[in-house]
Structures are given as structure tokens and as C-alpha cells.
Design a protein around this motif. Structure first.
Motif, mmCIF file in Angstrom:
data_model
loop_
_atom_site.group_PDB
_atom_site.id
_atom_site.type_symbol
_atom_site.label_atom_id
_atom_site.label_comp_id
_atom_site.label_asym_id
_atom_site.label_seq_id
_atom_site.Cartn_x
_atom_site.Cartn_y
_atom_site.Cartn_z
ATOM 1 N N LYS A 87 -2.146 -19.118 6.711
ATOM 2 C CA LYS A 87 -3.558 -18.955 7.059
ATOM 3 C C LYS A 87 -3.898 -19.774 8.302
ATOM 4 O O LYS A 87 -4.608 -19.319 9.191
ATOM 5 N N SER A 95 -4.852 -18.017 11.808
ATOM 6 C CA SER A 95 -6.196 -18.242 12.325
ATOM 7 C C SER A 95 -6.151 -18.794 13.740
ATOM 8 O O SER A 95 -6.860 -18.318 14.635
ATOM 9 N N THR A 113 -4.896 -16.099 16.164
ATOM 10 C CA THR A 113 -5.917 -15.070 16.362
ATOM 11 C C THR A 113 -7.006 -15.551 17.306
ATOM 12 O O THR A 113 -7.423 -14.830 18.222
ATOM 13 N N LEU A 117 -14.941 -16.375 13.063
ATOM 14 C CA LEU A 117 -13.911 -16.187 14.083
ATOM 15 C C LEU A 117 -14.537 -16.095 15.468
ATOM 16 O O LEU A 117 -14.076 -16.734 16.428
#
Length: 391
Positions: free
Chosen positions: A52, A56, A59, A101
Motif C-alpha cells: 500500500k 501510494s 501513484t 490522492l
């Protein structure tokens, strides 16, 4: 005389675009380096990086680089002239469940823009807001070629390599009427000594810590680039902390190897196995006399190795269901060609970048070589043994 004028005119085309693209890739490399260092540090402290966390961070970095590249291109060339084929489009980041995000991306983008003057790009007078970042990303399309003239931004091409502190590349190219007219590859971990290419990435990191990189001791990391009609490819060191970019930033010309004897040639072997057949390429290499120890290189690294003269042959034959994405090859192809090499499909035809995201009509696979002699031998060998390839 007329021919000389024509060549000069062609080589002068795209100079501004290339200058801007190189600065954009330098900025992208610095951002990715910071994220990779964070991941490697976490891995050392915890023995394991949670998926994760790594997903993250990666990304956020990819979206931020996408926005930064568009911002630099727009600032220098005008936003009305910018359309880009990239991994993600604005719809994905605009969703309600992506608000966290998006917030992280906006923060990262503004941190990068604050460093823009180091790259010779004028800093924006005020921080970008959420809507402005989304507006930048609206120039992106993730499926179809946006127009007859469009940019292609290649994301990190080897996620596992990136997360583990190993090799990866990011690319930017400009395509007009289906032809690549300039290409830039950013390779933050590419070792600048040939003998280091086959060493484990952890060794590179140790050496780098012992001998900090300067313009005089350039041990790793490069941006390599070329434009149509120049007949030249160039490499410059990636920008490091507290350094300023001054064009051409210690650039040096690179060119392909002059070796055309298969027994002396080095073959680039892919690290990734999912979308290609190692057994077929290895058998093919032996059949044409490529007997030297192969150089294992990740994705776009193979194009860099050929352009720098560190290897002579790269082949990739995808399985029947696999389609090659243009961002994995566009920049590498023009760099190889301008450095003096050859890149075609197995029929000997140039790769077609006019159909959007994928290299449509690709005959069996891609063959890149330092010269015509090696290229012809490999094309003939593929034809002779293809029926046993199981691809």
C-alpha cells in the motif's frame, strides 16, 4: 549545397521542443529519485515495504510527474499546442474517492514547481490549486492519439526495479504524422561505467554513497536524447540536489558500437519475463553466434545500452496476446536511429506510432541492432526458427 541546406534545416527543427523536453525529464528524474530513496529507506528500516505504501507513493509520483511535464511544456510552448498520450487521464483523478490522492498530487506538484528555476524554467508566481492541476491533466489521453502532433509520456517502465532501488526509466517523445521526431529518456540509476552494468543494484548504491556524483565523477544517472535529422544522440548527467541546470549540462555525444561480428557482440537480455519468451531469444542469440555473456537490462535500459555502445543487439518477441505500448519504445527508437543504429519489426519495417496507444501491425517482434550486418543475421534467423517459438 541544397542537400546540405536541407539537412541543416532538418537538424534545427524541434530544437526548442527538445530543450524543453530535456528539462522536463530532468525535473521528473529528480522527483522520482526522491520517491525511490524514500521507498528504499523504508525497506531498510522495516525489512519490507508494504504494498500500500509503495503503491501510494508511486501513484502520487506518476501523477505529479505527468502534471509537471505538461506544466513545463505549456509554459514554454503554449498550452494550446500541448496534447499528450499518457498512462492516466483526468477523469481518474477527478473521482470523489480520489480526493486524498489529488490533494497529495497537488502538494507534490507545487513542491516541484518551487524548484523550477533550478532547471531554467520560470517559477509560477503562486501555488497551483486543485482545479489548475486538473486543468493541466485534461491535456492527457490514455487511449487514443490526441491529434496528428502529440507528446507521449512513458511512466516508470519497471515498477519492481523502482521499488527495490534498481533500474527504471521515464520517457518523453514527440510524434508527428505517426513518426517520432524527438525522444528523451530519463534514467536516474543508469551506471555510467560499462563494467558496472552487470553488477547488482545494491553495489551501485554503495559505490554512489562512497563517491558522491559530480560533473567530474559522473557515476550514475543520465538523460539521453535525440531529434529527427540531427544524426546525433546526446547524454547528460541527471541533476542532483543543490545543482543548477545549465544547458547543455555537461552533455556528451553517444554513438552505437562499431562491432558487427556476432561473436564479439553483446546481447541485451530482458529481465522481465511476463510478456516475452526468454528461451526463444536466448536460442536465437546462440544460433546467430551471440556467444558473449548477455547483459541483463530492464525495459528502456536496453535502448540506452545500445545507443551508448555498451551492447549491440536487443530483441523482444511478445506473446500472441500481448500488445506493445508506444511509450515503451518511441523515445528509444529515435535515440538509437540518430545514434546510428537500426530498429524495426521482424519484417524489417519501421515501427508504426500512428495508431494510438499500441504498436499495431507489429510483425512478431522488435529487433534493434548497432548495424545492418547484425540486423540482417537476426532477421534471417527469426524467419528460420519462428515456427518453433511457441509465441
Amino acid at each position: 549545397m541544397e542537400e546540405d541546406k536541407k539537412m541543416l534545416s532538418e537538424s534545427e527543427d524541434y530544437s526548442k521542443e527538445l530543450d524543453v523536453a530535456v528539462r522536463a525529464m530532468q525535473m521528473a528524474c529528480l522527483l522520482y529519485q526522491k520517491v525511490q530513496d524514500t521507498l528504499v529507506s523504508k525497506s531498510r528500516c522495516n525489512d519490507k515495504v508494504l504494498f500500500k505504501d509503495e503503491n501510494s507513493l508511486l501513484t502520487i509520483a506518476e501523477w505529479s510527474v505527468q502534471a509537471i511535464v505538461i506544466w513545463i511544456l505549456s509554459q514554454s510552448l503554449g498550452s494550446e499546442n500541448i496534447s499528450i498520450l499518457a498512462k492516466g487521464d483526468v477523469q481518474t483523478l477527478s473521482k470523489t474517492n480520489a480526493s486524498e490522492l489529488l490533494e497529495a498530487v497537488v502538494k507534490t506538484v507545487n513542491e516541484c514547481i518551487a524548484e523550477a528555476p533550478r532547471f531554467g524554467v520560470q517559477e509560477y508566481k503562486s501555488a497551483l490549486g486543485t482545479l489548475e492541476v486538473l486543468e493541466l491533466l485534461s491535456h492527457c489521453n490514455s487511449v487514443e492519439a490526441p491529434s496528428a502532433r502529440f507528446w507521449v509520456l512513458g511512466p516508470i517502465d519497471e515498477t519492481s526495479g523502482f521499488v527495490n532501488g534498481d533500474q527504471y526509466a521515464v520517457s518523453l517523445s514527440l510524434i508527428e504524422a505517426g513518426e517520432v521526431v524527438l525522444g528523451v529518456l530519463g534514467c536516474p540509476n543508469y551506471p555510467m561505467r560499462k563494467e558496472w552494468l552487470s553488477y547488482h543494484h545494491s553495489y551501485h548504491r554503495i559505490i554512489s554513497m562512497l563517491t558522491p556524483t559530480t560533473s567530474e565523477t559522473w557515476n550514475k544517472g543520465c538523460v539521453i536524447y535525440a531529434k529527427k535529422g540531427s544524426g546525433k544522440a546526446w547524454m547528460q548527467p541527471v541533476l542532483h540536489v543543490n545543482k543548477k541546470f545549465v544547458w547543455p549540462n555537461h552533455a556528451k555525444q553517444v554513438s552505437i558500437s562499431s562491432i558487427d561480428n556476432p561473436a564479439l557482440a553483446t546481447f541485451c537480455e530482458t529481465v522481465e519475463k511476463a510478456n516475452s519468451s526468454h528461451s526463444f531469444t536466448e536460442g536465437l542469440a546462440l544460433s546467430v553466434g551471440l556467444s558473449k555473456q548477455p547483459l541483463r537490462a530492464r525495459s528502456a535500459m536496453k535502448y540506452v545500452a545500445l545507443a551508448c555502445g555498451n551492447a549491440e543487439v536487443f530483441m523482444k518477441f511478445g506473446r500472441a496476446s500481448y500488445k506493445e505500448k508506444i511509450w515503451d519504445h518511441a523515445a528509444g527508437v529515435i535515440i538509437i536511429q540518430e545514434a546510428g543504429g537500426i530498429v524495426t519489426d521482424v519484417r524489417g519495417d519501421p515501427l508504426d506510432f500512428s495508431k494510438g496507444l499500441y504498436l499495431e501491425g507489429l510483425d512478431r517482434g522488435i529487433v534493434a541492432c548497432a548495424g545492418a550486418t547484425l540486423h540482417e543475421k537476426i532477421i534471417d534467423a527469426v524467419d528460420a526458427s519462428w515456427s518453433s517459438s511457441c509465441l
